[in-house]
Design a protein around this motif. Structure first.
Motif, short mmCIF file in Angstrom:
data_model
loop_
_atom_site.label_atom_id
_atom_site.label_comp_id
_atom_site.label_asym_id
_atom_site.label_seq_id
_atom_site.Cartn_x
_atom_site.Cartn_y
_atom_site.Cartn_z
N THR A 65 0.82 -1.21 0.00
CA THR A 65 0.00 0.00 0.00
C THR A 65 0.86 1.27 0.00
O THR A 65 0.50 2.27 -0.64
N ALA A 66 1.99 1.25 0.69
CA ALA A 66 2.89 2.40 0.66
C ALA A 66 3.42 2.64 -0.76
O ALA A 66 3.54 3.79 -1.20
N PHE A 67 3.72 1.57 -1.47
CA PHE A 67 4.19 1.70 -2.85
C PHE A 67 3.08 2.23 -3.76
O PHE A 67 3.34 3.01 -4.67
N ILE A 68 1.83 1.84 -3.50
CA ILE A 68 0.70 2.35 -4.27
C ILE A 68 0.58 3.86 -4.06
O ILE A 68 0.28 4.62 -4.99
N TYR A 69 0.81 4.32 -2.84
CA TYR A 69 0.78 5.77 -2.57
C TYR A 69 1.87 6.48 -3.37
O TYR A 69 1.66 7.60 -3.87
N TYR A 70 3.02 5.85 -3.46
CA TYR A 70 4.11 6.43 -4.26
C TYR A 70 3.70 6.55 -5.73
O TYR A 70 3.92 7.60 -6.36
N LEU A 71 3.11 5.51 -6.27
CA LEU A 71 2.68 5.53 -7.66
C LEU A 71 1.59 6.58 -7.89
O LEU A 71 1.56 7.23 -8.95
N ALA A 72 0.71 6.76 -6.92
CA ALA A 72 -0.33 7.79 -7.03
C ALA A 72 0.32 9.17 -7.12
O ALA A 72 -0.11 10.02 -7.91
N GLY A 73 1.36 9.40 -6.31
CA GLY A 73 2.09 10.66 -6.40
C GLY A 73 2.76 10.84 -7.73
O GLY A 73 2.77 11.94 -8.31
N TRP A 74 3.33 9.76 -8.27
CA TRP A 74 3.96 9.78 -9.60
C TRP A 74 2.94 10.19 -10.65
O TRP A 74 3.22 10.99 -11.55
N ILE A 75 1.75 9.62 -10.59
CA ILE A 75 0.70 9.93 -11.57
C ILE A 75 0.35 11.42 -11.54
O ILE A 75 0.22 12.07 -12.58
N ILE A 76 0.20 11.96 -10.33
CA ILE A 76 -0.10 13.39 -10.20
C ILE A 76 1.04 14.22 -10.77
O ILE A 76 0.82 15.21 -11.50
N SER A 77 2.26 13.84 -10.46
CA SER A 77 3.44 14.58 -10.93
C SER A 77 3.52 14.59 -12.45
O SER A 77 3.72 15.64 -13.08
N VAL A 78 3.36 13.42 -13.06
CA VAL A 78 3.42 13.32 -14.53
C VAL A 78 2.29 14.10 -15.17
O VAL A 78 2.48 14.78 -16.19
#
Length: 237
Positions: A145-158
Motif C-alpha cells: 500500500t505504501a508503494f501504491i501511494y508512491y505511484l499515485a504521487g507519480w501519476i499526479i506529478s506526470v
C-alpha cells in the motif's frame, strides 16, 4: 546504460533514505513522547483524544510512510527527473532508478518499523502486547500500500508536468480513485480486508483479493507512467 540506472538508483536511495531516517526518528520521538505524557495526569486527557496511543509503532510508521511516499512520488518529475536528466541520466534510466529506489525505501522503513515495535512493547510496555504473527502477516500489505501511494504521487506529478492543469486535475482524480479503492479493499485500520464484511471471506482470502487488486492497479500505473516518462519533455535548469 545498466550502470547508469543503478548509480541513479543508489543516489536516489541514499537521498530519500536519509529523509526517511529523519521521518522514522520524528515518529519514534513523537510515539515515545505521547506514551510518557500519557502517564502525566495533566496531559493524559489530551493524549487520549489524539488517538496516538491506539496505534502500534509499526502502524504509526506505516501511516506516516504513506504520506511520505505520496510526496516523494509528487516530487518525481519536478525535482528528481529534472535533476537527473540535467546530470545526463536518460529518462528510461531514471524511471528504473526511481521505481527501484521506492521499493527499497518502502522495504527499509517498514522493516525498521517491524523490528522496533516489539522492542518498544517488551522493553517499555508501549503499544500493548506485540503479535509477531499479525505483524508479519500485515508487513507485505503495509509495503504494497505504501508503494501504491508512491505511484499515485507519480501519476499526479506526470499529469501536471506533461499536460499542465488539464492533465493535472485528471491525474488527481485517477490517483484518488486508486487510493480510495485500495484503502477500501485493505481496510487496514481494522485490520481486516473490507470484502470479508460483504462476502464472508476469511482474512487470508480477503487479503489475497486485496493484494490482487493492488497489484493490478500497480501494474497499470507503472505502465502508464513508463509510457508518459519515456517521451516527456524535460525542462533542464
Amino acid at each position: 546504460m545498466k550502470a547508469q540506472w543503478k548509480k541513479a538508483a543508489r543516489d536516489l536511495s541514499i537521498m530519500q533514505g536519509t529523509w526517511a531516517a529523519w521521518l522514522l526518528g520524528v515518529v519514534l520521538i513523537g510515539y515515545i513522547g505521547a506514551h510518557i505524557m500519557l502517564r502525566i495526569p495533566a496531559f493524559a486527557g489530551f493524549i487520549n483524544e489524539t488517538g496516538l496511543i491506539t496505534f502500534g509503532f509499526h502502524e504509526l510508521v506505516w501511516n506516516a510512510m504513506n504520506i511520505f511516499m505520496l510526496v516523494i512520488g509528487i516530487m518525481s518529475c519536478y525535482a528528481f527527473l529534472e535533476m537527473f536528466v540535467g546530470f545526463g541520466v536518460t529518462r528510461r534510466s531514471y524511471y528504473k532508478a526511481s521505481i527501484t529506489s521506492a521499493l527499497l525505501l518502502v522495504a527499509f522503513v517498514n522493516t525498521v518499523g517491524f523490528a522496533v515495535s516489539p522492542l518498544l512493547s517488551v522493553l517499555l510496555g508501549f503499544g500493548g502486547p506485540f503479535s509477531w504473527g499479525m505483524e508479519a502477516a500485515l508487513l507485505p500489505a503495509y509495503m504494497l500500500t505504501a508503494f501504491i501511494y508512491y505511484l499515485a504521487g507519480w501519476i499526479i506529478s506526470v499529469g501536471f508536468y506533461r499536460w499542465q492543469l488539464s492533465g493535472g486535475f485528471a491525474s488527481i482524480a485517477i490517483a484518488l480513485v486508486i487510493l480510495t479503492v485500495t484503502d477500501r479493499f485493505w481496510n487496514l485500520d481494522m485490520p481486516v480486508p473490507f470484502l470479508s464484511a460483504f462476502f464472508d471471506l476469511n482474512l487470508a482470502q480477503g487479503a489475497w483479493l486485496a493484494a490482487a487488486v493492488s497489484l493490478l492497479f500497480g501494474a497499470a500505473a507503472l505502465t502508464g507512467i513508463r509510457k508518459a516518462v519515456y517521451n516527456i519533455p524535460v525542462k533542464v535548469k
